[in-house]
Design a protein around this motif. Sequence first.
Motif, PDB file in Angstrom:
ATOM      1  N   ASP A 192      -9.458 -17.574  -2.573  1.00 20.53           N
ATOM      2  CA  ASP A 192      -8.248 -18.237  -3.070  1.00 20.53           C
ATOM      3  C   ASP A 192      -7.256 -18.319  -1.909  1.00 20.53           C
ATOM      4  OD1 ASP A 192      -5.737 -18.835  -4.183  1.00 20.53           O
ATOM      5  OD2 ASP A 192      -6.253 -17.891  -6.090  1.00 20.53           O
ATOM      6  N   ASN A 193      -7.170 -19.470  -1.288  1.00 21.22           N
ATOM      7  CA  ASN A 193      -6.355 -19.611  -0.088  1.00 21.22           C
ATOM      8  C   ASN A 193      -4.874 -19.346  -0.332  1.00 21.22           C
ATOM      9  OD1 ASN A 193      -8.590 -20.273   1.479  1.00 21.22           O
ATOM     10  ND2 ASN A 193      -8.396 -22.469   1.050  1.00 21.22           N
ATOM     11  N   GLU A 194      -4.383 -19.773  -1.501  1.00 26.70           N
ATOM     12  CA  GLU A 194      -2.961 -19.571  -1.796  1.00 26.70           C
ATOM     13  C   GLU A 194      -2.647 -18.093  -1.938  1.00 26.70           C
ATOM     14  OE1 GLU A 194       0.457 -20.925  -5.044  1.00 26.70           O
ATOM     15  OE2 GLU A 194      -1.548 -21.820  -5.118  1.00 26.70           O
ATOM     16  N   MET A 196      -4.417 -15.518  -0.684  1.00 27.45           N
ATOM     17  CA  MET A 196      -4.603 -14.848   0.597  1.00 27.45           C
ATOM     18  C   MET A 196      -3.430 -15.121   1.530  1.00 27.45           C
ATOM     19  SD  MET A 196      -7.203 -12.978   0.265  1.00 27.45           S
ATOM     20  CE  MET A 196      -7.316 -12.404   1.969  1.00 27.45           C
ATOM     21  N   ALA A 197      -2.840 -16.310   1.437  1.00 32.56           N
ATOM     22  CA  ALA A 197      -1.652 -16.603   2.244  1.00 32.56           C
ATOM     23  C   ALA A 197      -0.491 -15.705   1.832  1.00 32.56           C
ATOM     24  CB  ALA A 197      -1.275 -18.075   2.104  1.00 32.56           C
ATOM     25  N   ASP A 198      -0.330 -15.492   0.517  1.00 33.15           N
ATOM     26  CA  ASP A 198       0.718 -14.595   0.027  1.00 33.15           C
ATOM     27  C   ASP A 198       0.446 -13.158   0.463  1.00 33.15           C
ATOM     28  OD1 ASP A 198       2.113 -16.628  -1.125  1.00 33.15           O
ATOM     29  OD2 ASP A 198       1.638 -16.100  -3.207  1.00 33.15           O
ATOM     30  N   LEU A 199      -0.809 -12.711   0.324  1.00 29.57           N
ATOM     31  CA  LEU A 199      -1.167 -11.346   0.717  1.00 29.57           C
ATOM     32  C   LEU A 199      -0.919 -11.149   2.212  1.00 29.57           C
ATOM     33  CD1 LEU A 199      -2.447  -8.573   0.103  1.00 29.57           C
ATOM     34  CD2 LEU A 199      -4.685  -9.608   0.543  1.00 29.57           C
ATOM     35  N   ARG A 200      -1.330 -12.124   3.023  1.00 27.10           N
ATOM     36  CA  ARG A 200      -1.167 -12.034   4.475  1.00 27.10           C
ATOM     37  C   ARG A 200       0.322 -11.942   4.834  1.00 27.10           C
ATOM     38  NH1 ARG A 200      -3.692 -16.331   5.330  1.00 27.10           N
ATOM     39  NH2 ARG A 200      -5.741 -15.347   5.321  1.00 27.10           N
ATOM     40  N   ALA A 201       1.136 -12.748   4.190  1.00 29.63           N
ATOM     41  CA  ALA A 201       2.570 -12.726   4.482  1.00 29.63           C
ATOM     42  C   ALA A 201       3.217 -11.436   3.986  1.00 29.63           C
ATOM     43  CB  ALA A 201       3.248 -13.931   3.833  1.00 29.63           C
ATOM     44  N   ALA A 202       2.844 -10.977   2.802  1.00 29.20           N
ATOM     45  CA  ALA A 202       3.439  -9.763   2.233  1.00 29.20           C
ATOM     46  C   ALA A 202       3.127  -8.532   3.073  1.00 29.20           C
ATOM     47  CB  ALA A 202       2.948  -9.563   0.803  1.00 29.20           C
ATOM     48  N   MET A 203       1.937  -8.497   3.683  1.00 27.03           N
ATOM     49  CA  MET A 203       1.537  -7.351   4.491  1.00 27.03           C
ATOM     50  C   MET A 203       2.120  -7.407   5.898  1.00 27.03           C
ATOM     51  SD  MET A 203      -0.249  -5.294   2.598  1.00 27.03           S
ATOM     52  CE  MET A 203       1.043  -5.718   1.415  1.00 27.03           C
ATOM     53  N   ALA A 204       2.328  -8.592   6.447  1.00 29.87           N
ATOM     54  CA  ALA A 204       2.892  -8.768   7.796  1.00 29.87           C
ATOM     55  C   ALA A 204       2.154  -7.936   8.830  1.00 29.87           C
ATOM     56  CB  ALA A 204       4.387  -8.420   7.789  1.00 29.87           C
ATOM     57  N   PHE A 205       0.822  -7.955   8.758  1.00 30.79           N
ATOM     58  CA  PHE A 205       0.027  -7.170   9.699  1.00 30.79           C
ATOM     59  C   PHE A 205       0.154  -7.682  11.133  1.00 30.79           C
ATOM     60  CE2 PHE A 205      -2.870  -5.904   6.048  1.00 30.79           C
ATOM     61  CZ  PHE A 205      -2.482  -4.573   6.076  1.00 30.79           C
ATOM     62  N   SER A 206       0.475  -8.949  11.308  1.00 30.45           N
ATOM     63  CA  SER A 206       0.497  -9.520  12.652  1.00 30.45           C
ATOM     64  C   SER A 206       1.733  -9.104  13.451  1.00 30.45           C
ATOM     65  CB  SER A 206       0.444 -11.045  12.577  1.00 30.45           C
ATOM     66  OG  SER A 206       1.551 -11.539  11.841  1.00 30.45           O
ATOM     67  N   GLY A 207       2.723  -8.542  12.779  1.00 28.30           N
ATOM     68  CA  GLY A 207       3.942  -8.150  13.468  1.00 28.30           C
ATOM     69  C   GLY A 207       4.019  -6.647  13.661  1.00 28.30           C
ATOM     70  N   PRO A 208       5.126  -6.161  14.199  1.00 27.30           N
ATOM     71  CA  PRO A 208       5.295  -4.709  14.358  1.00 27.30           C
ATOM     72  C   PRO A 208       5.361  -4.033  12.990  1.00 27.30           C
ATOM     73  CG  PRO A 208       7.352  -5.854  14.806  1.00 27.30           C
ATOM     74  CD  PRO A 208       6.296  -6.911  14.669  1.00 27.30           C
ATOM     75  N   PRO A 209       4.984  -2.741  12.932  1.00 32.87           N
ATOM     76  CA  PRO A 209       4.922  -2.073  11.626  1.00 32.87           C
ATOM     77  C   PRO A 209       6.275  -1.736  11.016  1.00 32.87           C
ATOM     78  CG  PRO A 209       4.399  -0.539  13.398  1.00 32.87           C
ATOM     79  CD  PRO A 209       4.505  -1.889  14.036  1.00 32.87           C
ATOM     80  N   VAL A 210       7.364  -1.927  11.782  1.00 30.65           N
ATOM     81  CA  VAL A 210       8.676  -1.571  11.246  1.00 30.65           C
ATOM     82  C   VAL A 210       8.944  -2.340   9.951  1.00 30.65           C
ATOM     83  CG1 VAL A 210      11.159  -1.604  11.733  1.00 30.65           C
ATOM     84  CG2 VAL A 210       9.531  -1.088  13.555  1.00 30.65           C
ATOM     85  N   THR A 324      -8.704 -12.876   9.084  1.00 28.35           N
ATOM     86  CA  THR A 324      -9.916 -13.680   9.274  1.00 28.35           C
ATOM     87  C   THR A 324      -9.638 -15.055   9.857  1.00 28.35           C
ATOM     88  OG1 THR A 324      -9.735 -14.360   6.957  1.00 28.35           O
ATOM     89  CG2 THR A 324     -11.223 -12.536   7.469  1.00 28.35           C
ATOM     90  N   ASP A 325      -8.451 -15.594   9.630  1.00 29.91           N
ATOM     91  CA  ASP A 325      -8.194 -16.927  10.164  1.00 29.91           C
ATOM     92  C   ASP A 325      -6.984 -16.949  11.088  1.00 29.91           C
ATOM     93  OD1 ASP A 325      -6.188 -16.529   8.367  1.00 29.91           O
ATOM     94  OD2 ASP A 325      -6.315 -18.502   7.430  1.00 29.91           O
ATOM     95  N   THR A 326      -6.693 -15.780  11.665  1.00 31.38           N
ATOM     96  CA  THR A 326      -5.585 -15.716  12.604  1.00 31.38           C
ATOM     97  C   THR A 326      -6.061 -15.137  13.918  1.00 31.38           C
ATOM     98  OG1 THR A 326      -4.973 -13.503  11.860  1.00 31.38           O
ATOM     99  CG2 THR A 326      -3.900 -15.349  10.763  1.00 31.38           C
ATOM    100  N   VAL A 327      -5.324 -15.409  14.965  1.00 38.13           N
ATOM    101  CA  VAL A 327      -5.635 -14.849  16.276  1.00 38.13           C
ATOM    102  C   VAL A 327      -4.567 -13.809  16.584  1.00 38.13           C
ATOM    103  CG1 VAL A 327      -5.907 -15.316  18.723  1.00 38.13           C
ATOM    104  CG2 VAL A 327      -6.703 -16.989  17.025  1.00 38.13           C
ATOM    105  N   GLY A 328      -4.955 -12.603  16.854  1.00 31.36           N
ATOM    106  CA  GLY A 328      -3.997 -11.547  17.119  1.00 31.36           C
ATOM    107  C   GLY A 328      -4.684 -10.370  17.773  1.00 31.36           C
ATOM    108  N   GLU A 329      -4.081  -9.188  17.622  1.00 28.20           N
ATOM    109  CA  GLU A 329      -4.653  -8.015  18.254  1.00 28.20           C
ATOM    110  C   GLU A 329      -6.009  -7.683  17.640  1.00 28.20           C
ATOM    111  OE1 GLU A 329      -2.222  -4.601  17.400  1.00 28.20           O
ATOM    112  OE2 GLU A 329      -2.005  -5.160  15.315  1.00 28.20           O
ATOM    113  N   GLY A 330      -6.842  -7.007  18.385  1.00 28.32           N
ATOM    114  CA  GLY A 330      -8.143  -6.589  17.887  1.00 28.32           C
ATOM    115  C   GLY A 330      -8.055  -5.344  17.038  1.00 28.32           C
TER     116      GLY A 330
END
Length: 345
Positions: A192-194, A196-210, A324-330
Motif C-alpha cells: 500500500d504505497n499511500e 508506506m509513505a505515511d509510515l516512512r514520514a512518521a518514522m523520519a528514519f532518513s533524518g537525525p534521531p532527534v 526500500t525506495d530511498t537512497v540514504g545511509e546503509g
Amino acid sequence: MVRSEPSAADRHLLRILERNGLKLSPYRLERWRTAGLIPRLGPHTLMRSGDSKIHTPATAVLVAGLATCAPLCRTHGDLALLAFFNEVPVPPDAVRETLAKAYFPQHAEAREQENVHLQRIPVEHRGEHGPEYDWAEAAAASDMDDYEAAVRQMRDNLRRRRDLATASRTELDGRVRGVLIWLNMPALPVHDNEFMADLRAAMAFSGPPVNSRAAWLLAAVCHSQQLAKRSETCARERLENLLAVTDEELGALREQVRESLDAMWFMASEGRSRHFPLETSAHARLAGRMLAEWTTARQAYPSGSRPAQVLVDSLHSLWSLCSTDTVGEGRAAFERRTQPPHRAP
C-alpha cells in the motif's frame, strides 16, 4: 496487640544495621518476615557464633537491601519488586507472587480499555474489515491516549512532508492513527504505497534521531509483535507460565528486563541516557509487568531471544521497510547511531 520481644539473633542483626546507618525496628523486621520477604527463623537461617546464634550473612545482606529500598516504597509488594530489580536476594516465592499482583490487574485494565475503544466503533463499521482490524483500531486508539510524546513526534514528522505542511491537526492525527492501526495488525500492508509513505514520514528514519525516538520506540514495540508467531493466550496460561519460572530463571529474566529497559530508555531519551534509573516503586512495577509479560511472549520468538534484541531487530526491520525506495545511509551506519549500548557486566 502484644508484641513479643525480638530474638537475640534479631537484636544482633539490628545492631549491625544501625552501625551501618540503617535504622530498622524489630516490628518492621517481623512484618517483613510475616510477608515472606525474609525467611522464618530456623536452622537454615541461623549460624553459631560462640555461645550464641546469629543470622547468616545471606539473611543480613537481604535485610540490609530491603532496609535500603524501604524508604522508597509504600507497600510490601513495591518493596519486593524494587529490591529484586536492584539485585537484593528476595525469596523467589515472594517475587513470583508480587509479579503476578503487579501484572494481571494492569493487563486486565489494558484489555478493558481496548474493549471500551472497540465499543466506540460505529456498529455499521464493525467487522467491515474483519475482527483483527477492529481490535487493531481499538489498540491504536489506546496508543493515541497513552503515548502522547510518540504521537506528537509522528504528527510533527508528517508535517515536514511538503503535501502535509499546512494540514490540520485533525488530518495529521488521522494519519497517525492509520499508522498505528496497521502497526497493531498482524502484518504491515507493504504494497500500500499511500500507507508506506505515511509510515516512512512518521518514522523520519532518513533524518537525525532527534525528536523521533519515542515514535521509533512505540512503532518498534508494535512491529515486534508482527515479527512474532501469533497465538491467543488467556490469563490462566499466562499465570502458569509465570509460576513455572525457576528460581535460577528469575535472575536471568531480571537481567533481560533491565537490558530491555536500557534499550527503551536510550531510544526514548533521544540517546542522552544509557541506563534506565530503576529507583522508584513505579519503575519497579513497570519492570515487573515486563518480566511477567515476557514469560509468555518469549514463546513466540526463537529460543534464546532477549527482549532488548527483539526490540532492536524490530526497529531495524522497520528501517529496512521504510528505506526500500530511498537512497540514504546503509544498515551499518543506521545501527551505529541507533543501537543502544549493552549493560555493563
